[in-house]
Design a protein around this motif. Structure first.
Motif, PDB file in Angstrom:
ATOM      1  N   GLU A  18       0.829  -1.220   0.000  1.00 20.07           N
ATOM      2  CA  GLU A  18       0.000   0.000   0.000  1.00 20.07           C
ATOM      3  C   GLU A  18       0.858   1.263   0.000  1.00 20.07           C
ATOM      4  OE1 GLU A  18      -3.237  -0.180  -0.584  1.00 20.07           O
ATOM      5  OE2 GLU A  18      -2.925  -2.356  -0.593  1.00 20.07           O
ATOM      6  N   GLY A  19       2.037   1.202   0.617  1.00 23.28           N
ATOM      7  CA  GLY A  19       2.874   2.381   0.736  1.00 23.28           C
ATOM      8  C   GLY A  19       3.957   2.505  -0.318  1.00 23.28           C
ATOM      9  N   ASP A  20       3.936   1.659  -1.354  1.00 22.29           N
ATOM     10  CA  ASP A  20       4.979   1.696  -2.381  1.00 22.29           C
ATOM     11  C   ASP A  20       4.889   3.008  -3.163  1.00 22.29           C
ATOM     12  OD1 ASP A  20       6.445   1.366  -4.841  1.00 22.29           O
ATOM     13  OD2 ASP A  20       6.478  -0.785  -4.451  1.00 22.29           O
ATOM     14  N   ALA A  21       5.877   3.868  -2.974  1.00 28.49           N
ATOM     15  CA  ALA A  21       5.880   5.188  -3.622  1.00 28.49           C
ATOM     16  C   ALA A  21       6.122   5.087  -5.125  1.00 28.49           C
ATOM     17  CB  ALA A  21       6.937   6.076  -2.975  1.00 28.49           C
ATOM     18  N   LEU A  22       6.788   4.036  -5.576  1.00 36.81           N
ATOM     19  CA  LEU A  22       7.102   3.890  -6.996  1.00 36.81           C
ATOM     20  C   LEU A  22       5.935   3.292  -7.779  1.00 36.81           C
ATOM     21  CD1 LEU A  22       9.288   4.216  -9.154  1.00 36.81           C
ATOM     22  CD2 LEU A  22      10.104   1.936  -8.544  1.00 36.81           C
ATOM     23  N   LEU A  23       5.409   2.172  -7.307  1.00 33.75           N
ATOM     24  CA  LEU A  23       4.332   1.488  -8.035  1.00 33.75           C
ATOM     25  C   LEU A  23       2.941   1.810  -7.515  1.00 33.75           C
ATOM     26  CD1 LEU A  23       5.908  -2.060  -8.425  1.00 33.75           C
ATOM     27  CD2 LEU A  23       5.825  -0.225 -10.112  1.00 33.75           C
ATOM     28  N   GLY A  24       2.868   2.347  -6.324  1.00 30.69           N
ATOM     29  CA  GLY A  24       1.561   2.603  -5.726  1.00 30.69           C
ATOM     30  C   GLY A  24       0.925   1.303  -5.268  1.00 30.69           C
ATOM     31  N   PRO A  25      -0.268   1.408  -4.665  1.00 30.55           N
ATOM     32  CA  PRO A  25      -0.973   0.188  -4.245  1.00 30.55           C
ATOM     33  C   PRO A  25      -1.221  -0.709  -5.460  1.00 30.55           C
ATOM     34  CG  PRO A  25      -1.999   2.139  -3.327  1.00 30.55           C
ATOM     35  CD  PRO A  25      -0.979   2.616  -4.329  1.00 30.55           C
ATOM     36  N   SER A  26      -0.949  -1.986  -5.310  1.00 29.58           N
ATOM     37  CA  SER A  26      -1.002  -2.907  -6.441  1.00 29.58           C
ATOM     38  C   SER A  26      -1.970  -4.053  -6.175  1.00 29.58           C
ATOM     39  CB  SER A  26       0.394  -3.470  -6.701  1.00 29.58           C
ATOM     40  OG  SER A  26       0.348  -4.551  -7.595  1.00 29.58           O
ATOM     41  N   PRO A  27      -3.080  -4.087  -6.922  1.00 25.68           N
ATOM     42  CA  PRO A  27      -3.986  -5.243  -6.793  1.00 25.68           C
ATOM     43  C   PRO A  27      -3.290  -6.563  -7.155  1.00 25.68           C
ATOM     44  CG  PRO A  27      -5.059  -3.449  -7.977  1.00 25.68           C
ATOM     45  CD  PRO A  27      -3.613  -3.061  -7.813  1.00 25.68           C
ATOM     46  N   PHE A  28      -2.366  -6.512  -8.123  1.00 21.96           N
ATOM     47  CA  PHE A  28      -1.620  -7.710  -8.513  1.00 21.96           C
ATOM     48  C   PHE A  28      -0.835  -8.252  -7.321  1.00 21.96           C
ATOM     49  CE2 PHE A  28       2.379  -9.651  -9.909  1.00 21.96           C
ATOM     50  CZ  PHE A  28       1.910 -10.640 -10.757  1.00 21.96           C
ATOM     51  N   ARG A  29      -0.127  -7.371  -6.632  1.00 19.17           N
ATOM     52  CA  ARG A  29       0.654  -7.802  -5.478  1.00 19.17           C
ATOM     53  C   ARG A  29      -0.246  -8.302  -4.357  1.00 19.17           C
ATOM     54  NH1 ARG A  29       5.399  -3.232  -4.820  1.00 19.17           N
ATOM     55  NH2 ARG A  29       6.752  -4.046  -6.452  1.00 19.17           N
ATOM     56  N   ARG A  30      -1.319  -7.608  -4.099  1.00 18.75           N
ATOM     57  CA  ARG A  30      -2.260  -8.046  -3.045  1.00 18.75           C
ATOM     58  C   ARG A  30      -2.825  -9.424  -3.366  1.00 18.75           C
ATOM     59  NH1 ARG A  30      -4.093  -2.443  -2.981  1.00 18.75           N
ATOM     60  NH2 ARG A  30      -5.702  -3.055  -4.439  1.00 18.75           N
ATOM     61  N   ALA A  31      -3.094  -9.675  -4.649  1.00 20.55           N
ATOM     62  CA  ALA A  31      -3.683 -10.960  -5.053  1.00 20.55           C
ATOM     63  C   ALA A  31      -2.743 -12.137  -4.801  1.00 20.55           C
ATOM     64  CB  ALA A  31      -4.074 -10.912  -6.531  1.00 20.55           C
ATOM     65  N   HIS A  32      -1.452 -11.880  -4.666  1.00 22.65           N
ATOM     66  CA  HIS A  32      -0.496 -12.967  -4.454  1.00 22.65           C
ATOM     67  C   HIS A  32      -0.150 -13.207  -2.991  1.00 22.65           C
ATOM     68  CE1 HIS A  32      -0.026 -12.577  -8.786  1.00 22.65           C
ATOM     69  NE2 HIS A  32       0.413 -13.826  -8.729  1.00 22.65           N
ATOM     70  N   LEU A  33      -0.729 -12.444  -2.092  1.00 18.02           N
ATOM     71  CA  LEU A  33      -0.423 -12.639  -0.671  1.00 18.02           C
ATOM     72  C   LEU A  33      -0.883 -14.006  -0.171  1.00 18.02           C
ATOM     73  CD1 LEU A  33      -1.138  -9.095   0.800  1.00 18.02           C
ATOM     74  CD2 LEU A  33       1.079 -10.183   0.370  1.00 18.02           C
ATOM     75  N   GLU A  34      -2.093 -14.389  -0.487  1.00 22.81           N
ATOM     76  CA  GLU A  34      -2.586 -15.690  -0.008  1.00 22.81           C
ATOM     77  C   GLU A  34      -1.880 -16.856  -0.705  1.00 22.81           C
ATOM     78  OE1 GLU A  34      -3.853 -18.611   2.121  1.00 22.81           O
ATOM     79  OE2 GLU A  34      -4.058 -16.514   2.718  1.00 22.81           O
ATOM     80  N   PRO A  35      -1.679 -16.824  -2.037  1.00 21.00           N
ATOM     81  CA  PRO A  35      -0.909 -17.916  -2.649  1.00 21.00           C
ATOM     82  C   PRO A  35       0.497 -18.041  -2.058  1.00 21.00           C
ATOM     83  CG  PRO A  35      -2.105 -16.737  -4.340  1.00 21.00           C
ATOM     84  CD  PRO A  35      -2.286 -15.954  -3.061  1.00 21.00           C
ATOM     85  N   TYR A  36       1.125 -16.896  -1.733  1.00 22.64           N
ATOM     86  CA  TYR A  36       2.437 -16.967  -1.081  1.00 22.64           C
ATOM     87  C   TYR A  36       2.317 -17.632   0.283  1.00 22.64           C
ATOM     88  CZ  TYR A  36       6.352 -15.886   1.833  1.00 22.64           C
ATOM     89  OH  TYR A  36       7.387 -16.020   2.729  1.00 22.64           O
ATOM     90  N   ALA A  37       1.327 -17.197   1.079  1.00 20.71           N
ATOM     91  CA  ALA A  37       1.149 -17.765   2.422  1.00 20.71           C
ATOM     92  C   ALA A  37       0.931 -19.276   2.340  1.00 20.71           C
ATOM     93  CB  ALA A  37      -0.003 -17.073   3.146  1.00 20.71           C
ATOM     94  N   GLU A  38       0.152 -19.708   1.370  1.00 18.32           N
ATOM     95  CA  GLU A  38      -0.104 -21.146   1.194  1.00 18.32           C
ATOM     96  C   GLU A  38       1.179 -21.875   0.797  1.00 18.32           C
ATOM     97  OE1 GLU A  38      -2.054 -24.801   1.037  1.00 18.32           O
ATOM     98  OE2 GLU A  38      -2.610 -22.916   2.014  1.00 18.32           O
ATOM     99  N   ALA A  39       1.930 -21.322  -0.141  1.00 22.48           N
ATOM    100  CA  ALA A  39       3.200 -21.950  -0.545  1.00 22.48           C
ATOM    101  C   ALA A  39       4.170 -21.999   0.634  1.00 22.48           C
ATOM    102  CB  ALA A  39       3.819 -21.189  -1.717  1.00 22.48           C
TER     103      ALA A  39
END
Length: 187
Positions: A120-141
């Motif tokens: 959410e605080g990424d000054a370069l890319l801004g909030p990223s739905p793509f990045r948010r969408a990978h949080l749960e798959p990462y947690a599962e992996a």
């Protein structure tokens, strides 16, 4: 050798990899995402997917590119690349092993709240739905296989420079057997 830096999108792989490269003599950063971008440029396009890693050519092309670069340059490749599908990681690591390329696999980890804050605080890319969408798959992996397959660097309370130093120290402290360029390219 390859220093593979894994972890979810937004955890700091790209930033950390650039810093690791500066700390390990005779090393280069190889962004395996560029292999995916090349596949995305094929016209007409390959079958539709939400992730170029699902295309079967991507994985062997990453292996082949990495081994060919190492054969040409020697040294170490630092590879910042998220791989959350166990089958894909096994295919890549087995392919590199078949060519005699040692891999040090690190995972940059941070707790979910820290990751969300970074995204959410990424000054370069801004909030990223793509990045948010990978949080749960990462947690599962992470729960099911990834943390068992790698050296985990918890970055929750570390700067990228501190994480890079830990990785470089681990690589320098426990180096793999040195090999010549010719040995890198042997099947």
């Amino acid at each position: 050798m390859i220093v593979w830096i894994n972890g979810t999108h937004g955890v700091g792989k790209t930033t950390t990899s650039a810093l690791v490269q500066r700390l390990i003599p005779d090393s280069r950063v190889f962004d395996a995402e560029k292999v995916g971008e090349t596949l995305m440029d094929i016209s007409p396009g390959l079958p539709a997917t939400d992730n170029f890693q699902h295309w079967p050519p991507w994985r062997p092309l990453v292996v082949e590119t990495a081994r060919r670069v190492l054969d040409y340059t020697g040294g170490t490749l630092v590879v910042p690349m998220t791989v959350l599908v166990e089958e894909y990681w096994r295919e890549i690591s087995a392919g590199l092993a078949r060519h005699g390329v040692p891999v040090r696999h690190f995972v940059l980890h941070a707790d979910q709240d820290t990751l969300r804050g970074r995204i959410e605080g990424d000054a370069l890319l801004g909030p990223s739905p793509f990045r948010r969408a990978h949080l749960e798959p990462y947690a599962e992996a992470a729960r099911t296989w990834l943390h068992d397959e790698a050296e985990v660097v918890d970055t929750t309370h570390l700067t990228p420079a501190q994480a890079a130093q830990r990785i470089a120290d681990a690589v320098v402290r426990e180096p793999r057997p040195s090999r010549t360029r010719a040995e890198v390219s042997r099947p």
